[in-house]
Design an enzyme around this catalytic site. Structure first.
Site, mmCIF file in Angstrom:
data_model
loop_
_atom_site.group_PDB
_atom_site.id
_atom_site.type_symbol
_atom_site.label_atom_id
_atom_site.label_comp_id
_atom_site.label_asym_id
_atom_site.label_seq_id
_atom_site.Cartn_x
_atom_site.Cartn_y
_atom_site.Cartn_z
ATOM 1 N N SER A 121 17.005 -4.519 -17.961
ATOM 2 C CA SER A 121 16.134 -3.396 -18.306
ATOM 3 C C SER A 121 16.771 -2.482 -19.334
ATOM 4 O O SER A 121 16.082 -1.659 -19.935
ATOM 5 C CB SER A 121 15.875 -2.553 -17.052
ATOM 6 N N HIS A 142 12.365 -9.519 -21.456
ATOM 7 C CA HIS A 142 12.160 -8.478 -20.451
ATOM 8 C C HIS A 142 10.720 -8.525 -19.942
ATOM 9 O O HIS A 142 9.804 -8.019 -20.583
ATOM 10 C CB HIS A 142 12.494 -7.113 -21.080
ATOM 11 N N GLU A 154 8.871 -7.895 -23.374
ATOM 12 C CA GLU A 154 9.608 -7.199 -24.431
ATOM 13 C C GLU A 154 10.735 -8.148 -24.860
ATOM 14 O O GLU A 154 11.598 -8.508 -24.047
ATOM 15 C CB GLU A 154 10.164 -5.887 -23.856
ATOM 16 N N ASN A 192 11.911 1.154 -21.187
ATOM 17 C CA ASN A 192 12.614 2.040 -20.254
ATOM 18 C C ASN A 192 13.169 3.295 -20.912
ATOM 19 O O ASN A 192 13.442 4.278 -20.227
ATOM 20 C CB ASN A 192 13.690 1.261 -19.511
HETATM 21 P P1 NAI Z 1 16.719 -7.589 -7.065
HETATM 22 O O1 NAI Z 1 17.831 -6.819 -6.462
HETATM 23 O O2 NAI Z 1 15.375 -7.571 -6.425
HETATM 24 O O3 NAI Z 1 17.137 -9.148 -7.180
HETATM 25 C C1 NAI Z 1 18.355 -9.575 -7.712
HETATM 26 C C2 NAI Z 1 18.756 -10.887 -7.037
HETATM 27 O O4 NAI Z 1 19.939 -11.404 -7.671
HETATM 28 C C3 NAI Z 1 19.071 -10.759 -5.553
HETATM 29 O O5 NAI Z 1 18.229 -11.636 -4.823
HETATM 30 C C4 NAI Z 1 20.552 -11.190 -5.445
HETATM 31 O O6 NAI Z 1 20.807 -11.940 -4.251
HETATM 32 C C5 NAI Z 1 20.720 -12.053 -6.676
HETATM 33 N N1 NAI Z 1 22.105 -12.149 -7.134
HETATM 34 C C6 NAI Z 1 23.069 -11.206 -7.134
HETATM 35 N N2 NAI Z 1 24.204 -11.700 -7.663
HETATM 36 C C7 NAI Z 1 23.951 -12.988 -7.998
HETATM 37 C C8 NAI Z 1 24.720 -14.029 -8.571
HETATM 38 N N3 NAI Z 1 25.998 -13.817 -8.906
HETATM 39 N N4 NAI Z 1 24.139 -15.230 -8.776
HETATM 40 C C9 NAI Z 1 22.847 -15.447 -8.424
HETATM 41 N N5 NAI Z 1 22.063 -14.488 -7.879
HETATM 42 C C10 NAI Z 1 22.611 -13.290 -7.660
HETATM 43 O O7 NAI Z 1 16.646 -7.131 -8.601
HETATM 44 P P2 NAI Z 1 15.360 -7.123 -9.585
HETATM 45 O O8 NAI Z 1 14.578 -5.888 -9.371
HETATM 46 O O9 NAI Z 1 14.695 -8.447 -9.515
HETATM 47 O O10 NAI Z 1 16.084 -6.935 -11.003
HETATM 48 C C11 NAI Z 1 16.704 -8.025 -11.683
HETATM 49 C C12 NAI Z 1 16.850 -7.661 -13.141
HETATM 50 O O11 NAI Z 1 15.540 -7.455 -13.711
HETATM 51 C C13 NAI Z 1 17.652 -6.381 -13.399
HETATM 52 O O12 NAI Z 1 18.382 -6.536 -14.576
HETATM 53 C C14 NAI Z 1 16.549 -5.337 -13.574
HETATM 54 O O13 NAI Z 1 16.975 -4.255 -14.361
HETATM 55 C C15 NAI Z 1 15.485 -6.168 -14.311
HETATM 56 N N6 NAI Z 1 14.108 -5.673 -14.205
HETATM 57 C C16 NAI Z 1 13.637 -5.166 -13.025
HETATM 58 C C17 NAI Z 1 12.325 -4.708 -12.953
HETATM 59 C C18 NAI Z 1 11.772 -4.190 -11.680
HETATM 60 O O14 NAI Z 1 10.655 -3.636 -11.693
HETATM 61 N N7 NAI Z 1 12.460 -4.337 -10.561
HETATM 62 C C19 NAI Z 1 11.421 -4.749 -14.119
HETATM 63 C C20 NAI Z 1 11.998 -5.394 -15.285
HETATM 64 C C21 NAI Z 1 13.307 -5.794 -15.313
#
Ligand code: NAI
Length: 286
Positions: A121, A142, A154, A192
């Site tokens: 993000s 993104h 994006e 963002n």
């Molecule tokens: P989340 O916390 O829901 O999911 C992240 C996942 O990655 C978890 O299931 C975790 O177990 C896994 N993980 C952690 N370390 C790992 C590793 N070494 N290898 C494999 N898996 C691993 O996070 P979310 O919200 O899905 O965010 C992910 C990315 O997307 C971030 O960079 C965030 O900024 C971006 N993002 C999030 C949005 C949102 O609305 N939540 C929108 C757009 C982008």
């Protein structure tokens, strides 16, 4: 660049399962990778539930649903998951060191020709790319939350990202039914950089007692025609993710107007992360 047919999605959380869903629906073979097998099982059932909704609306048939699910395999090892793919989309938590270490692995283990995309993000694509041996093939892809619903991708070009890589990601985004918009690599990109200061200000308004959470959200919904209020949206994004993005904006742009609201820090410290933890600015009974 040959056609993108196989993709690995790293991280099966809020964003990863949605990205896997749209890629499989776009006829790509998908390896969904997470360290936690429980998360992968949960992701598969979320995707199945979201596909059921599409079947109900008669957007796809039950048979198509099974075909889409059948294109997704899960894996707990990043190295094994990326061994034979054309594209990797990384969606692990918004932590700089974690992204860097994942990209070290991706650069080492993914085929030489594979494109390495991050769903970050706010973290610098140029910096992530600069640590790999293929900075021309590193790009920001993104997606927006919820991925199956939101049209925008994006597309963020790092300083060294090639036209070929950008073109391939733009074409793929279109093939997935999305609308790609190209932007340059600055903290928070466009989405963002504009959204998070608004969410942060809404949290300050709540902390200062200007209004209740419901009232703040209603003002923005009814008064500004936003589909949901900023605090509801923050709960959907995840309060930890919101805090991480604000910390990047504050640090990288060096301006106190991006300082994260102490109330946001407090909620994250308490483990009140929004929908995903069952409690944020609102409560979500499961
Ligand atoms: P989340 O916390 O829901 O999911 C992240 C996942 O990655 C978890 O299931 C975790 O177990 C896994 N993980 C952690 N370390 C790992 C590793 N070494 N290898 C494999 N898996 C691993 O996070 P979310 O919200 O899905 O965010 C992910 C990315 O997307 C971030 O960079 C965030 O900024 C971006 N993002 C999030 C949005 C949102 O609305 N939540 C929108 C757009 C982008």
């Amino acid at each position: 660049m040959s056609e993108i047919k196989r993709v690995a999605v790293i991280g099966g959380g809020t964003m990863g399962n949605g990205i896997a869903h749209v890629c499989a629906q776009g006829a790509l073979d998908v390896v969904l990778v997470d360290l936690d097998q429980g998360v992968l099982d949960q992701a598969r059932s979320t995707i199945s539930r979201n596909l059921d909704r599409q079947v109900k609306k008669e957007l796809i048939t039950g048979e198509e649903k099974e075909l889409i699910l059948g294109r997704i395999v899960t894996e707990t090892s990043v190295a094994a998951g990326v061994a034979e793919v054309d594209l990797v989309v990384e969606a692990v938590p918004e932590k700089v060191e974690l992204k860097h270490s994942i990209f070290d692995t991706l650069d080492r283990e993914a085929p030489e020709m594979a494109i390495l995309a991050s769903n970050t993000s706010s973290i610098s694509i140029t910096e992530i790319a600069g640590r790999t041996r293929r900075p021309d093939k590193v790009i920001g892809m993104h997606f927006m939350n919820p991925v199956p619903v939101m049209k925008l991708v994006e597309v963020i070009r790092g300083l060294a990202t090639s036209d070929e890589t950008t073109g391939a990601v733009v074409e793929l985004s279109k093939a997935l039914g999305k609308v790609p918009v190209e932007v340059n690599d600055f903290p928070g990109f466009v989405s963002n950089r504009v959204l998070l200061p608004m969410i942060n200000e809404a949290v300050f308004a709540l902390m200062e007692g200007v209004a209740t959470a419901e009232a703040i959200d209603q003002v923005m919904k009814l008064g500004m025609a936003h589909p949901m209020g900023p605090l509801t949206l923050a709960d959907l994004i995840g309060l930890d993710t919101c805090l991480s993005i604000l910390e990047v904006l504050h640090r990288e742009l060096g301006d106190d107007r991006y300082r994260p609201c102490p109330l946001l820090r407090k909620y994250v410290a308490a483990g009140w992360l929004g929908r995903k933890s069952g409690r944020g600015f609102y409560s979500y009974a499961s």
